[in-house]
Every structure is written in structure tokens, then in C-alpha cells.
Scaffold this motif. Structure first.
Motif, PDB file in Angstrom:
ATOM      1  N   PRO A 125       0.823  -1.203   0.000  1.00 36.58           N
ATOM      2  CA  PRO A 125       0.000   0.000   0.000  1.00 36.58           C
ATOM      3  C   PRO A 125       0.860   1.258   0.000  1.00 36.58           C
ATOM      4  O   PRO A 125       1.858   1.333   0.725  1.00 36.58           O
ATOM      5  CB  PRO A 125      -0.795  -0.097   1.305  1.00 36.58           C
ATOM      6  CG  PRO A 125      -0.194  -1.196   2.091  1.00 36.58           C
ATOM      7  CD  PRO A 125       0.749  -1.958   1.251  1.00 36.58           C
ATOM      8  N   VAL A 126       0.494   2.216  -0.844  1.00 30.63           N
ATOM      9  CA  VAL A 126       1.249   3.468  -0.921  1.00 30.63           C
ATOM     10  C   VAL A 126       0.316   4.635  -0.606  1.00 30.63           C
ATOM     11  O   VAL A 126      -0.799   4.695  -1.118  1.00 30.63           O
ATOM     12  CB  VAL A 126       1.862   3.652  -2.327  1.00 30.63           C
ATOM     13  CG1 VAL A 126       2.572   4.999  -2.418  1.00 30.63           C
ATOM     14  CG2 VAL A 126       2.855   2.530  -2.623  1.00 30.63           C
ATOM     15  N   ASP A 127       0.788   5.524   0.250  1.00 28.07           N
ATOM     16  CA  ASP A 127       0.077   6.765   0.582  1.00 28.07           C
ATOM     17  C   ASP A 127      -1.342   6.545   1.087  1.00 28.07           C
ATOM     18  O   ASP A 127      -2.252   7.323   0.772  1.00 28.07           O
ATOM     19  CB  ASP A 127       0.046   7.702  -0.641  1.00 28.07           C
ATOM     20  CG  ASP A 127       1.419   8.309  -0.894  1.00 28.07           C
ATOM     21  OD1 ASP A 127       2.244   8.308   0.045  1.00 28.07           O
ATOM     22  OD2 ASP A 127       1.652   8.779  -2.018  1.00 28.07           O
ATOM     23  N   GLN A 128      -1.559   5.460   1.819  1.00 31.28           N
ATOM     24  CA  GLN A 128      -2.877   5.251   2.415  1.00 31.28           C
ATOM     25  C   GLN A 128      -2.953   6.036   3.729  1.00 31.28           C
ATOM     26  O   GLN A 128      -2.115   5.828   4.596  1.00 31.28           O
ATOM     27  CB  GLN A 128      -3.104   3.761   2.694  1.00 31.28           C
ATOM     28  CG  GLN A 128      -3.074   2.883   1.457  1.00 31.28           C
ATOM     29  CD  GLN A 128      -4.182   3.223   0.491  1.00 31.28           C
ATOM     30  OE1 GLN A 128      -5.318   3.447   0.895  1.00 31.28           O
ATOM     31  NE2 GLN A 128      -3.840   3.321  -0.797  1.00 31.28           N
ATOM     32  N   PRO A 129      -3.908   6.925   3.860  1.00 34.09           N
ATOM     33  CA  PRO A 129      -3.966   7.733   5.082  1.00 34.09           C
ATOM     34  C   PRO A 129      -4.549   6.950   6.259  1.00 34.09           C
ATOM     35  O   PRO A 129      -5.272   5.967   6.077  1.00 34.09           O
ATOM     36  CB  PRO A 129      -4.891   8.883   4.697  1.00 34.09           C
ATOM     37  CG  PRO A 129      -5.743   8.332   3.615  1.00 34.09           C
ATOM     38  CD  PRO A 129      -4.950   7.282   2.898  1.00 34.09           C
ATOM     39  N   GLY A 130      -4.182   7.374   7.457  1.00 32.82           N
ATOM     40  CA  GLY A 130      -4.805   6.852   8.660  1.00 32.82           C
ATOM     41  C   GLY A 130      -4.409   5.444   9.036  1.00 32.82           C
ATOM     42  O   GLY A 130      -5.093   4.800   9.829  1.00 32.82           O
ATOM     43  N   ARG A 131      -3.294   4.954   8.503  1.00 36.56           N
ATOM     44  CA  ARG A 131      -2.871   3.589   8.819  1.00 36.56           C
ATOM     45  C   ARG A 131      -2.076   3.560  10.137  1.00 36.56           C
ATOM     46  O   ARG A 131      -1.457   4.538  10.524  1.00 36.56           O
ATOM     47  CB  ARG A 131      -2.004   3.030   7.682  1.00 36.56           C
ATOM     48  CG  ARG A 131      -2.773   2.860   6.372  1.00 36.56           C
ATOM     49  CD  ARG A 131      -3.431   1.510   6.326  1.00 36.56           C
ATOM     50  NE  ARG A 131      -4.481   1.406   5.323  1.00 36.56           N
ATOM     51  CZ  ARG A 131      -4.357   0.715   4.187  1.00 36.56           C
ATOM     52  NH1 ARG A 131      -3.226   0.131   3.872  1.00 36.56           N
ATOM     53  NH2 ARG A 131      -5.385   0.605   3.375  1.00 36.56           N
ATOM     54  N   ASP A 132      -2.070   2.391  10.767  1.00 37.87           N
ATOM     55  CA  ASP A 132      -1.347   2.263  12.035  1.00 37.87           C
ATOM     56  C   ASP A 132       0.159   2.424  11.868  1.00 37.87           C
ATOM     57  O   ASP A 132       0.825   3.042  12.687  1.00 37.87           O
ATOM     58  CB  ASP A 132      -1.621   0.898  12.669  1.00 37.87           C
ATOM     59  CG  ASP A 132      -3.002   0.850  13.273  1.00 37.87           C
ATOM     60  OD1 ASP A 132      -3.484   1.923  13.675  1.00 37.87           O
ATOM     61  OD2 ASP A 132      -3.597  -0.231  13.327  1.00 37.87           O
ATOM     62  N   MET A 133       0.670   1.779  10.822  1.00 42.79           N
ATOM     63  CA  MET A 133       2.124   1.751  10.665  1.00 42.79           C
ATOM     64  C   MET A 133       2.535   2.371   9.339  1.00 42.79           C
ATOM     65  O   MET A 133       2.008   2.004   8.288  1.00 42.79           O
ATOM     66  CB  MET A 133       2.625   0.306  10.718  1.00 42.79           C
ATOM     67  CG  MET A 133       2.392  -0.379  12.046  1.00 42.79           C
ATOM     68  SD  MET A 133       2.820  -2.125  11.978  1.00 42.79           S
ATOM     69  CE  MET A 133       1.327  -2.856  11.316  1.00 42.79           C
ATOM     70  N   VAL A 134       3.480   3.310   9.401  1.00 40.26           N
ATOM     71  CA  VAL A 134       4.076   3.830   8.178  1.00 40.26           C
ATOM     72  C   VAL A 134       5.455   3.202   8.062  1.00 40.26           C
ATOM     73  O   VAL A 134       6.253   3.251   8.985  1.00 40.26           O
ATOM     74  CB  VAL A 134       4.170   5.366   8.209  1.00 40.26           C
ATOM     75  CG1 VAL A 134       4.771   5.885   6.912  1.00 40.26           C
ATOM     76  CG2 VAL A 134       2.794   5.971   8.444  1.00 40.26           C
ATOM     77  N   PHE A 135       5.677   2.600   6.898  1.00 35.92           N
ATOM     78  CA  PHE A 135       6.871   1.767   6.719  1.00 35.92           C
ATOM     79  C   PHE A 135       8.004   2.546   6.040  1.00 35.92           C
ATOM     80  O   PHE A 135       7.802   3.194   5.019  1.00 35.92           O
ATOM     81  CB  PHE A 135       6.489   0.547   5.868  1.00 35.92           C
ATOM     82  CG  PHE A 135       7.622  -0.393   5.573  1.00 35.92           C
ATOM     83  CD1 PHE A 135       8.055  -1.305   6.525  1.00 35.92           C
ATOM     84  CD2 PHE A 135       8.258  -0.374   4.330  1.00 35.92           C
ATOM     85  CE1 PHE A 135       9.087  -2.187   6.244  1.00 35.92           C
ATOM     86  CE2 PHE A 135       9.295  -1.262   4.047  1.00 35.92           C
ATOM     87  CZ  PHE A 135       9.708  -2.165   5.008  1.00 35.92           C
ATOM     88  N   PHE A 136       9.172   2.483   6.652  1.00 38.96           N
ATOM     89  CA  PHE A 136      10.372   3.071   6.049  1.00 38.96           C
ATOM     90  C   PHE A 136      11.462   2.009   6.053  1.00 38.96           C
ATOM     91  O   PHE A 136      11.677   1.358   7.066  1.00 38.96           O
ATOM     92  CB  PHE A 136      10.888   4.246   6.883  1.00 38.96           C
ATOM     93  CG  PHE A 136       9.907   5.369   7.055  1.00 38.96           C
ATOM     94  CD1 PHE A 136       9.914   6.454   6.184  1.00 38.96           C
ATOM     95  CD2 PHE A 136       8.997   5.360   8.107  1.00 38.96           C
ATOM     96  CE1 PHE A 136       9.016   7.503   6.356  1.00 38.96           C
ATOM     97  CE2 PHE A 136       8.103   6.399   8.282  1.00 38.96           C
ATOM     98  CZ  PHE A 136       8.113   7.470   7.406  1.00 38.96           C
ATOM     99  N   CYS A 137      12.141   1.849   4.929  1.00 38.72           N
ATOM    100  CA  CYS A 137      13.314   0.975   4.952  1.00 38.72           C
ATOM    101  C   CYS A 137      14.464   1.719   4.300  1.00 38.72           C
ATOM    102  O   CYS A 137      14.292   2.812   3.770  1.00 38.72           O
ATOM    103  CB  CYS A 137      13.028  -0.338   4.233  1.00 38.72           C
ATOM    104  SG  CYS A 137      12.644  -0.135   2.503  1.00 38.72           S
TER     105      CYS A 137
END
Lengths: 231, 479
Positions: free
Chosen positions: B212-224
Motif C-alpha cells: 500500500p502506498v500513501d494510504q492515510p490513517g494507517r497504524d504503521m508507516v513503513f520506512f526501509c
């Protein structure tokens, strides 16, 4: 000679001892100031790790890593003598009672003798280590050799004063050497690495400096590179 | 014990460095480097709050030489200038001479070490060739953190414009460039890359697993580490597969505004460190996310874990590493791993930035041991592990390749060879790059993979392909 001995026992002892105490209090005070200044960052410090490390290094038997075993054992034995004998030797206990009014438990003469001899031997080993092993010699500075000599002098003179059979000098002369060398040590302690005798548990707090002050980097950059600082 | 005898014997170093390695640094105009260094030092002391640290260390340093046994670089070179305490002293000497009263007084009598061009060079060399692995901090009886002074030394040098070019260029792109990441990966390339990975995953699992890309309101924002998008497809697919299998497919997202967790500031500059952390938090805020999930990367995990709370204050987003996340899912029974799939001998390399503080040591082992039958440890491991040899940003500097192979990574290679493992798991982008180069250089028959590369093979997902079939498919893909 007796007058000299009285001077070394009385006013000189009190004065140098005071210098040591005040000097060490100053060191502790500086640490306290740093802690207060950084109090907002301290909450996130890994206190368990910091305290645990300070504890485990107090008697580092758990740190006998290969290549350091001899050094560690020698250091522990050295510190045992250096810490226990000045505090708990029978004659010293009388002195602490007279000077500070505290009564400490007494070390038996045999144990004190043994600790002293072992500590002197360990100090010589440490000196040899510094002089002969390349990695230690590369790090050593004149003051490191000097510190060892300063610590050993009162031990040697004290032992000789307590054992007339070994003593080449008149007792009073040796006692004077003992007192003066100890007093020299008192003065040196707070201004040298020997201050680790009180700073030791606090040095680990330096881990908290990994907690950078928010905004500090920006201010540094602006001071050096101007308002529009770029990478 | 894995240390080669010859490397340990003092006085007969295994590798005799004929000349010191010279790092490609941004050259400051010749002649004023001393002034620049002192100006940077002064500013950092004034604003940065390091003075108390330096005062403590000046008072305490014992010069006992114990750190020599802990430093993997010194053990290989035997060069006194590689002793952590020696390096610390260089910086403390400058501090004492130029920034303390006693140093000033002593200088009136001709004592103290004045900062010269040569000393700047020596300082630069010693701090830039250090792996910043912090192993020496475990062995100092007085608790001196030599790595913290390496960090400070590098900070001063980089503010004086004496820093490796490659690091500067990467951070410049990340903070001031168009793509906002260290690999100059444009947003469009990211999207097409993720689409490709989704197709791959569908083929592999038989299920539509999405990134998923740029989905608002999510619990976790993923960075690698952004390099994962270019080089570590299996790791990323493993990450997505675990999130899918644990039922969190709708709870995470990647932000296209900033998807790079790399933070070289941790290695050399507090100013960059804070700005890069700020970027992470901005992206989470933009997406109205609730927490930060860091991919398989040691320094990115540590910088986010430690510095998001520092710079973000009390309300800062919680941070977890994907390794922790997977471990928690396994503990809670939300994912299952098939124990029949991985038959090779597997070892685990601890990334220093995760393991040195004791933070992530047991979790990946618990995960691995749950499905790997033939697991073997390196010696030493865990908190006392050896750095891969690419730490402290060195792996990003191509010109250090020879140094990383022959000196910094030498003990690691020996350690790895002694495990006789076929697979070495390293949940860190930097470690993986260095270890892959090491096994090639020393011709060690071992494959270096991420933790989630293996998990991708063994993960049991209802309705998906059987892990054993998947493994065969992946084997053919590999060929």
C-alpha cells in the motif's frame, strides 16, 4: 624530626586531606550540574544498563575476556589492597577515629600485610605492563607512570615502617616519608585520573550524551554556515 | 573462540598497513582547516552540550589498554593508532589545549598539543576508519564510550567540511534534493518497482499481496533503507508477506513523500540526524499514521528508535523494527512458519546498531529457531558480536572496499567461515552489502540474506502456495 613528624601528622595531614575532599566534591558537583542541565533528556536514559554496567565493573570478575584475564586479575588485586589497607589497617582506624570520629572494622595484621605485599607486587606488574607491552606503551603518558609510583610510595613506606626488620631507615624517618607521600597523593588525586575513585560510577552516565539536545544541530549549522545553511 | 591466533598476537599484526587509507573527503580550501576545525568545535561545544562529556572523560581516562582486545580493527592491524583509547585521546588533547583553562595555562609553558594540519589529518583518518560498532564501549572498565567521541569527532570534522564525499552527497540529496532519498530513486520508479514486486509475490504465493502506498490513517508507516527497493526484493516481499499473513495488510502503508529510513547523521552529524528524523515524522504526520515501522536496517532502526523520542518529544510516534514486529506476531500466534523448508545450516549476524545495546538480540533468534532446524551461532555473538566491517557508513564508500575486505571485515569473514553455515542471516541493508562482498572476496560458500528472505520461503498462509513448492520456485528463479 619529631617536630616534622608532628607537622606531617597534624596540620599538613588535615590540610591535604581537605584538599582531596574538596577537590573530589568539586568533581562530583560538576557531574551534578551536568545532570541537572540535562535532566529533560535523562528520563529516556537506559538506566538499567547504566547501573548494571557500573555494578558489574565494580568487581569485574564477569569481564575476564580473553586477552585481558591477567590484566584484570592483577588490577583487581591491586585495587583490593589500595582501597582496603588505607581504610581498615589497625593504625589507620585509630587515625580515622581521631580525625573524623568514625570507627571502621579492623583488618587483622596478617591480612593487611598480605594485601599490601600483593598490591605492591601488582603495581610493579602494572608498571612492567605499561613499559613492556607495545599496546600499553603506545597509550601511556608520563603521568600514568607517575600515578602508579605515587600510589605505591605510601604502601612501600608504610609496610617498611610497620616492619622494623626490613626498614633501612630510622622509624621516624620512614614514617615521615609515609605521611608525606600519602599527603602528596591526597593533593594529586582530585586533579588526576585517580579521581576515578569517586567518579567511577558516574562516568557511565556519559551514555546519556547520545541523547542529542533538540535544535542544537540547527544552531551549530547557523553559527558556522549562516542562516541558509545547507548540507 | 573464533579469533585467528595470528591476529591476536601482539606485535605481529596480520595485516601491516603500509600507508594509511585515505578517505575521499570534501576538501576544504587548504590552509584554513585548523581554523575551521576549531570554529566547528567551538560552535558544537557552545550549542551541542558536549562539554560535560569531555570534562568527564578528561578527568577519567585511565589509558589501561583493555579496549585493544575488543576492537576488531586493532586486532587485525596492530597499529596503535587504531586503539579506541588512542583515538579518544587525540580529540581530548585538542579539547584540553584549546577549550579548557588548564590547557591554556599549560600552553603558556609550552605544554599541550596544539592543533596542526597534521593532527587534523590524523584525526580524520582515525575517526573515519572506525566502524563505530561500539564494541569497545563494552570493555572499558571506566565506562568511556569511545564511539561517542568518534561520533563527535566526525561531527566536528563534517561541520568543518572534512567528510567523505559519498556520505555528504547522499545526505544532500536526501535533505535538499528533488527525490528526498539517498539513492536518488524517483517516486515513479518506486511505484513501478512496487508493482513489479506485487506481481512477483502473486506468482510466488498465488495471492494478491499488496504494497500500500500513501494510504492515510494507517497504524504503521513503513520506512526501509531505500537501497532495499533496488537490491533486496526478497526482503521487501518477505516484509509484505508477514504483514499480510498477520492480518495487517490494511494497517500499513509506504509514504511516497519520504520512503528512505537511512540516516547517516547517526554516524557523523547531529544536525543531519535531527533533520532526517524530522522528515520521517513529517511523512507520518502527512499520512495521519500512528506509528513508525522500520525495515531491515540496523542504523535506521536505532536512529529512529532512539531519536524519534528525543526530537519528537513526549507525543512522539512509537517506533518498532520489522524484526520486533515479526517476533511479536510469532509470539502471538498470528503467523506460522513451516519448519520443513529451510534445511541448510543457518547462522545469524547481529547488526551492531541493534545488538550492542541488547535491544534486538533474542527476537530474531527466536524467530529463526522456530523454523530453522540447523541453526549455528558465531562466536562471539549477541551484544559482543563483531561488526561486519562496513559499519559507520563505510559500506557506502566504494573507495574503502579494499580496507573493508582486508582489515575491517577480516575477523567477521573468519568467524563466518568457522560456522560452516550455508546461509548467513543479517537483518540490515549495510551488513548485507558488506557481508556479500566479504563472502565473495574470501570465497566462503555461504549465501547472505535478510531475515525476511527466509521467512518468505517458510511462511504458511492459508490459501497460498505450499512453502515447499514456493521454495522450489524460488530456487529456479535464483538460477
Amino acid at each position: 624530626m619529631d617536630a616534622w613528624l608532628e607537622l606531617a601528622r597534624g596540620p599538613l595531614f588535615a590540610a591535604t586531606f581537605l584538599v582531596m575532599v574538596l577537590g573530589l566534591v568539586r568533581q562530583l558537583g560538576m557531574q551534578a550540574v551536568q545532570l541537572v542541565r540535562r535532566r529533560h533528556l535523562l528520563r529516556r536514559a537506559r538506566w538499567r544498563v547504566i547501573l548494571g554496567d557500573a555494578f558489574s565493573w565494580s568487581l569485574p570478575l564477569g569481564h575476564l575476556v580473553r586477552g585481558t584475564v591477567v590484566l584484570t586479575v592483577v588490577s583487581i588485586l591491586f585495587h583490593l589492597g589500595v582501597v582496603l589497607v588505607p581504610l581498615l589497617l589497625a593504625d589507620h582506624i585509630a587515625m580515622w577515629e581521631r580525625l573524623l570520629g568514625v570507627t571502621l572494622p579492623k583488618l587483622s595484621v596478617g591480612v593487611a600485610d598480605l594485601l599490601t605485599i600483593v598490591a605492591i607486587a601488582c603495581a610493579l606488574l602494572l608498571l612492567a605492563y605499561r613499559t613492556l607491552v607495545p599496546r600499553a606503551r603506545a597509550l601511556s603518558r608520563p603521568r600514568d607512570y607517575l600515578a602508579l609510583v605515587l600510589v605505591v610510595m605510601p604502601m612501600v613506606s608504610g609496610y617498611l615502617a610497620a616492619h622494623p626488620a626490613w626498614n633501612p631507615l630510622p622509624w621516624q624517618m620512614m614514617m615521615l616519608v609515609h605521611l608525606l607521600s600519602a599527603e602528596l597523593l591526597f593533593v594529586v588525586i582530585p586533579f588526576s585520573k585517580l579521581s576515578h575513585m569517586v567518579l567511577f560510577p558516574l562516568e557511565r552516565l556519559s551514555q546519556t550524551y547520545w541523547q542529542v539536545q533538540p535544535g542544537a544541530g540547527e544552531r551549530v549549522a547557523q553559527a558556522l554556515l549562516g542562516e541558509e545553511a545547507r548540507v | 573462540m573464533a579469533i585467528p591466533e595470528s591476529a591476536l598476537s601482539q606485535g605481529s599484526p596480520k595485516v601491516k598497513p603500509e600507508s594509511w587509507y585515505s578517505f575521499h573527503v570534501d576538501e576544504a580550501p587548504a590552509g584554513d582547516r585548523v581554523e575551521r576545525f576549531l570554529a566547528a568545535f567551538a560552535a558544537i561545544l557552545h550549542y551541542g552540550g558536549y562539554r560535560g562529556l569531555l570534562d568527564t572523560y578528561v578527568a577519567a581516562l585511565g589509558r589501561c589498554s583493555r579496549c585493544t582486545v575488543s576492537c576488531p580493527i586493532y586486532q587485525v592491524t596492530g597499529d596503535p593508532r587504531d586503539i579506541p583509547c588512542y583515538r579518544t585521546h587525540l580529540l581530548l588533547d585538542v579539547y584540553k589545549r584549546h577549550f579548557s583553562l588548564s590547557g591554556w595555562v599549560r600552553s603558556r609553558f609550552g605544554h599541550g598539543r596544539e592543533l596542526t594540519e597534521e593532527l587534523v589529518d590524523e584525526l580524520a583518518e582515525t575517526v573515519w576508519r572506525c566502524n563505530a560498532c561500539r564494541r569497545c564501549s563494552l570493555e572499558c572498565p571506566l565506562g568511556i564510550d569511545h564511539a561517542l567521541l568518534v561520533h563527535l569527532g566526525r561531527y566536528i570534522l563534517s561541520m568543518a567540511r572534512i567528510a567523505p564525499k559519498a556520505l555528504q552527497v547522499s545526505v544532500r540529496e536526501q535533505l535538499e534534493g528533488k527525490t528526498r532519498n539517498t539513492s536518488k530513486l524517483p517516486r515513479a520508479a518506486l511505484i513501478s518497482n512496487l508493482e513489479f514486486l506485487e506481481e512477483e509475490l502473486e506468482e510466488l504465493l498465488g495471492l494478491p499481496v499488496r504494497f500500500p502506498v500513501d494510504q492515510p490513517g494507517r497504524d504503521m508507516v513503513f520506512f526501509c533503507a531505500v537501497s532495499d527497493y533496488l537490491m533486496e526484493a526478497d526482503t521487501l516481499m518477505g516484509n509484505a508477506a508477514v504483514l499480510f499473513a498477520a492480518g495487517d495488510a490494511e494497517r500499513w502503508t509506504i509514504g511516497s513523500g519520504n520512503f528512505d529510513a537511512i540516516n547517516y547523521g547517526l554516524f557523523y552529524n547531529d544536525w543531519h540526524l535531527e533533520r532526517i528524523i524530522g522528515r520521517l515524522m513529517e511523512e507520518v504526520l502527512r499520512l495521519d499514521g500512528r506509528s513508525i515501522l522500520i525495515g531491515e536496517c540496523g542504523h535506521a532502526s536505532r536512529s529512529a528508535k532512539e531519536y524519534v523520542p528525543v526530537f519528537g518529544g513526549d507525543g512522539a510516534y512509537p517506533v518498532q523494527s520489522i524484526t520486533e514486529y515479526t517476533y511479536r506476531c510469532l509470539q502471538a500466534g498470528r503467523i506460522t512458519l513451516d519448519g520443513r523448508v529451510i534445511t541448510e545450516r543457518v547462522t545469524y549476524h547481529d547488526p551492531c546498531n541493534m545488538a550492542r545495546s541488547g535491544w534486538i538480540v533474542d527476537q530474531p533468534r527466536a524467530v529463526l529457531k522456530s523454523f530453522v532446524k540447523n541453526f549455528v551461532e558465531m562466536e562471539p555473538h549477541g551484544r559482543a558480536n563483531y561488526c561486519c566491517g562496513g559499519g559507520g557508513g563505510l559500506v557506502s564508500l566504494d573507495e574503502t572496499h579494499e580496507y573493508r575486505m582486508e582489515v575491517a571485515g577480516r575477523l567477521k569473514a573468519e568467524q563466518l567461515r568457522q560456522t560452516r553455515a550455508n546461509i548467513c542471516v543479517a537483518p540490515c541493508a549495510n551488513c548485507k552489502k558488506q557481508l556479500k562482498e566479504l563472502v565473495e572476496h574470501y570465497q566462503i560458500p555461504c549465501r547472505v540474506v535478510g531475515l525476511h528472505d527466509l521467512i518468505l520461503q517458510a511462511l504458511v498462509i492459508p490459501g497460498a502456495t505450499d512453502p515447499r513448492q514456493r521454495r522450489e520456485y524460488m530456487a529456479t528463479q535464483l538460477e
